[in-house]
Design a protein around this motif. Structure first.
Motif, PDB file in Angstrom:
ATOM      1  N   ASN A 123      -0.333  11.273   6.508  1.00  0.00           N
ATOM      2  CA  ASN A 123       0.202   9.991   6.046  1.00  0.00           C
ATOM      3  C   ASN A 123       1.682   9.865   6.444  1.00  0.00           C
ATOM      4  O   ASN A 123       2.576   9.951   5.611  1.00  0.00           O
TER       5      ASN A 123
ATOM      6  N   ASN B 291       4.835   4.318  -2.471  1.00  0.00           N
ATOM      7  CA  ASN B 291       5.124   5.710  -2.827  1.00  0.00           C
ATOM      8  C   ASN B 291       6.629   5.967  -2.752  1.00  0.00           C
ATOM      9  O   ASN B 291       7.226   5.894  -1.677  1.00  0.00           O
TER      10      ASN B 291
ATOM     11  N   SER C  59      -0.966   3.502   7.123  1.00  0.00           N
ATOM     12  CA  SER C  59      -0.471   4.877   7.153  1.00  0.00           C
ATOM     13  C   SER C  59      -1.516   5.911   6.756  1.00  0.00           C
ATOM     14  O   SER C  59      -1.587   6.996   7.347  1.00  0.00           O
ATOM     15  N   ASP C  60      -2.322   5.613   5.764  1.00  0.00           N
ATOM     16  CA  ASP C  60      -3.267   6.624   5.284  1.00  0.00           C
ATOM     17  C   ASP C  60      -4.471   6.803   6.199  1.00  0.00           C
ATOM     18  O   ASP C  60      -5.356   7.619   5.915  1.00  0.00           O
TER      19      ASP C  60
ATOM     20  N   GLU D 277       0.803  -1.222   0.000  1.00  0.00           N
ATOM     21  CA  GLU D 277       0.000   0.000   0.000  1.00  0.00           C
ATOM     22  C   GLU D 277       0.840   1.279   0.000  1.00  0.00           C
ATOM     23  O   GLU D 277       1.497   1.588  -0.988  1.00  0.00           O
ATOM     24  N   GLN D 278       0.872   2.032   1.114  1.00  0.00           N
ATOM     25  CA  GLN D 278       1.536   3.335   1.126  1.00  0.00           C
ATOM     26  C   GLN D 278       3.047   3.248   0.918  1.00  0.00           C
ATOM     27  O   GLN D 278       3.688   4.238   0.554  1.00  0.00           O
TER      28      GLN D 278
ATOM     29  N   GLY E 238       2.744   0.384   6.344  1.00  0.00           N
ATOM     30  CA  GLY E 238       2.343   0.798   5.006  1.00  0.00           C
ATOM     31  C   GLY E 238       0.852   0.612   4.762  1.00  0.00           C
ATOM     32  O   GLY E 238       0.218   1.396   4.053  1.00  0.00           O
ATOM     33  N   GLN E 239       0.282  -0.415   5.376  1.00  0.00           N
ATOM     34  CA  GLN E 239      -1.142  -0.683   5.201  1.00  0.00           C
ATOM     35  C   GLN E 239      -2.021   0.285   5.996  1.00  0.00           C
ATOM     36  O   GLN E 239      -3.160   0.550   5.623  1.00  0.00           O
TER      37      GLN E 239
ATOM     38  N   LYS F 134       4.115   5.504   7.194  1.00  0.00           N
ATOM     39  CA  LYS F 134       4.932   4.831   6.186  1.00  0.00           C
ATOM     40  C   LYS F 134       6.416   5.156   6.329  1.00  0.00           C
ATOM     41  O   LYS F 134       7.272   4.444   5.793  1.00  0.00           O
TER      42      LYS F 134
END
Length: 446
Positions: free
Chosen positions: A183, A26, A177-178, A22-23, A174-175, A186
């Motif tokens: 955010n 980036n 973080s948002d 996920e995050q 990462g899963q 991450k």
């Protein structure tokens, strides 16, 4: 006369950690990386790019396995792979596995898939390259770290201690973080050493996740905590009839200001009360915590730490390489994320740093405010080449400029508390080593 392998110029980077759940997908330095690769695509130098481990964060993928991770990388970063193809048409690109992407050494399909993009994946722990009349030894460096050493090289199921940390902590961050107000979770990959994780989490909760009204209400109390302790002591002395002068003078001084003075006295009284309660609870908790830690330590639970010794093991490994092969003059590694150049007997140990964000702890300016973790980038590449006009083999750090993300990632409070305390990052100075093997003169017999 054509160029030879000894004339080749080497550009070395490591620890990109591209990809993950996920995050984590980036890549904040992607534009800079593409620009660097485009530059090598156009170079006229007889160059080779060596990506010395942890190019990708394969450990941080927890929902897919095996060669599927390459498919995910290829789909997520098409620009990067196409740029690999373009750059690889001009110069050789060699990739060495690290610990986070050790799976590259476990599946032969990776070799074939990377070859389609002109990247030569070498599934060995280390490689060598000639430079001038000497040799460079390349390895990622995790084999010198007991927490990340791969005992069974090439085994896709190898799971050193660091594997569990990254699959259970980093990928989970990462899963999630948002889900925060910002955010930030991450950035767990940038927290080194990992023992700082609890303090970093506390810091980000206080400055980012805590309700702003609650935070701004707590800031004055925390800033004045040291003064409050003194007030508690003076108040206790007054109540005990031991020394009343400070309290009496303070009362007399504030009474001159009428209602305003009464309000200040009321606030001080509340502050003293809260601080007194904190001390009453905190003192026994401190001794309980201390006793628990001693008990746990006796059972050896904290015997293995995740902190990486960033110097000693690599200097020792370099000395062994130089001793075994006197022609080897450079031990080039990464893993610790700290750019460093050590001149040793027999050669030089060179760390290529990281392209990840770096976090620098700045403790509170006063009181018990949580520390601020100041973000910055120190992107760089190491250039190694035989340069007779310079007197030998030149090793240089070349900075890749990327501004600090402080404006976007630090709250106003954090920025105020770090004014004048920003980290000053400097890459190591380059050096030149002799392009000849030094042979010790035999000692005459007595």
């Amino acid at each position: 006369m054509g160029t030879t392998d000894e004339d080749r110029v080497y550009y070395v980077i490591s620890d990109l950690h591209i990809g993950g759940d996920e995050q984590l997908e980036n890549v904040e330095f992607l534009d800079e990386l593409l620009a660097f690769l485009e530059r090598l695509e156009q170079t006229d130098e007889p160059a080779e790019l060596v990506i010395n481990g942890d190019a990708f964060g394969l450990w941080e993928f927890t929902t897919i396995s095996g060669i599927e991770k390459f498919d995910a990388l290829e789909e997520t970063y098409p620009e990067l792979f196409e740029q690999f193809r373009a750059t690889g048409e001009n110069i050789p690109i060699t990739m060495v596995p690290g610990n986070h992407d050790h799976e590259l050494a476990a599946y032969d399909e990776y070799v074939e898939r990377f070859a389609e993009y002109n990247v030569d994946l070498v599934q060995e722990q280390s490689i060598t390259r000639p430079v001038g009349s000497r040799t460079i030894h390349f390895e990622h460096g995790h084999q010198q770290d007991p927490n990340n050493r791969i005992e069974d090289w090439g085994n896709p199921y190898a799971t050193p201690l660091g594997y569990f940390y990254n699959t259970l902590v980093t990928s989970r961050a990462g899963q999630l973080s948002d889900r925060g107000r910002y955010n930030w979770l991450k950035d767990v990959q940038a927290v080194t050493p990992t023992e700082r994780m609890p303090v970093w989490l506390l810091s980000k909760y206080f400055y980012r996740e805590m309700n702003p009204l609650l935070r701004y209400a707590l800031v004055p109390f925390l800033l004045l905590f040291n003064i409050s302790i003194l007030l508690v002591i003076l108040t206790s002395l007054d109540l005990a009839g031991i020394w009343s002068m400070p309290v009496e003078r303070t009362t007399g001084f504030l009474s001159q200001f009428g209602t305003a003075g009464t309000a200040v006295w009321f606030l001080l009284a509340i502050n003293v009360t809260i601080t007194g309660l904190v001390m009453l609870v905190g003192i026994p908790l401190y001794f309980i915590r201390r006793d628990v830690r001693k008990t746990v330590s006796r059972f050896g639970i904290f015997e293995t730490e995740l902190t990486v010794d960033a110097e000693t093991p690599y200097a020792e490994a370099a000395r062994e390489v130089f001793e075994d092969d006197p022609e080897t003059a450079i031990f080039c590694y990464g893993h610790t994320h700290r750019p460093r150049l050590q001149e040793l007997e027999g050669g030089v140990a060179v760390n290529t740093g990281t392209w990840l964000k770096r976090l620098h702890r700045r403790d509170g300016i006063t009181g018990i405010l949580p520390p601020v973790f100041y973000p910055s980038y120190q992107l760089c590449t190491v250039r190694i080449a035989a340069e007779p006009e310079a007197g030998g083999i030149a090793i240089d750090y070349e900075a890749v400029e990327k501004p600090s993300p402080k404006a976007e990632e630090l709250t106003l409070t954090e920025r105020l508390f770090t004014v004048g305390r920003e980290p000053e990052l400097e890459l190591p100075d380059g050096t030149v080593i002799e392009d000849e093997v030094q042979v010790s003169e035999p000692q005459p017999a007595e």
